[in-house]
Write a protein that holds these residues in place. Structure first.
Motif: not given
Length: 225
Positions: A68-73
């Motif tokens: 899982v990649i948490a890539a939000t700003g």
């Protein structure tokens, strides 16, 4: 490998594109309707949902994901996604984007983060790498074991130039993982020789970084004394 990416902005879409090219399954999750741009990454699965909610992650079948990649700003969102992915769904590998360097200390095992990627740190590291030879540059921090991915370009005057990898007494808790020589990427063996100008990538305990930098920057004339 199945990968879920929380955040379908420019960063998330770019990561998705790279992973798809390498043959992985990708699910992009975002709660903003304007972010759902299926035509931009048509090979990916898309889910309009809030990745901070259990019901959304159930729908995404996060338990089937290898990464899982948490890539939000938003750092808060990335931390919540990381924690849920690790604790509720047992995802083996969780990678989180750090937007504000002041929050970097939070992105650790306690929040379910295996690898924290700080965009400002990475950019500054790339600048340092471009202008410095002989100086250790920290590229990436791993949460487990307090280890970092670090880079050092071997100086012309280094005493290790011409030395075989297996003959070097590397500091404890350090591992040479890659040698970049021009356009070549080498998986180092004991018989490989180090050459001036080589970009050396190590996984090293933070406490050993200074010792590693000192070892690689020792001059030939100093070593001969």
């Amino acid at each position: 490998m199945r990968v879920a990416i929380a955040g379908a902005g420019a960063v998330g879409r770019s990561i998705a594109g790279e992973l798809l090219e390498n043959g992985h399954e990708v699910l992009l999750i975002d709660k903003a309707p304007t972010a759902i741009s299926v035509e931009r990454v048509p090979q990916a699965e898309w889910l309009l949902a809030d990745a901070c909610e259990i019901t959304s992650l159930d729908e995404a079948a996060l338990q089937r994901c290898n990464v899982v990649i948490a890539a939000t700003g938003d750092d808060k969102v990335n931390l919540v996604v990381s924690l849920l992915a690790k604790t509720e769904y047992g995802v083996p590998r969780v990678v989180a984007r750090v937007n504000n360097p002041k929050n970097e200390w939070l992105f650790n095992e306690a929040w379910g983060v295996d690898v924290a990627v700080s965009t400002p740190r990475l950019m500054s590291a790339l600048v340092e790498e471009a202008v410095s030879v002989g100086d250790l540059v920290r590229l990436l921090r791993f949460s487990h074991g307090d280890a970092n991915l670090v880079e050092l370009t071997l100086p012309e005057e280094s005493a290790l130039a011409g030395t075989q990898v297996g003959d070097v007494e590397w500091p404890q808790d350090t591992s040479l993982v890659t040698i970049i020589r021009g356009t070549r990427v080498l998986a180092p063996t004991r018989e490989d020789s180090l050459e001036a100008g080589d970009e050396l990538l190590f996984v090293a305990a933070q406490a050993r970084e200074e010792q590693l930098e000192d070892l690689l920057s020792v001059r030939k004339d100093d070593a001969a004394r």
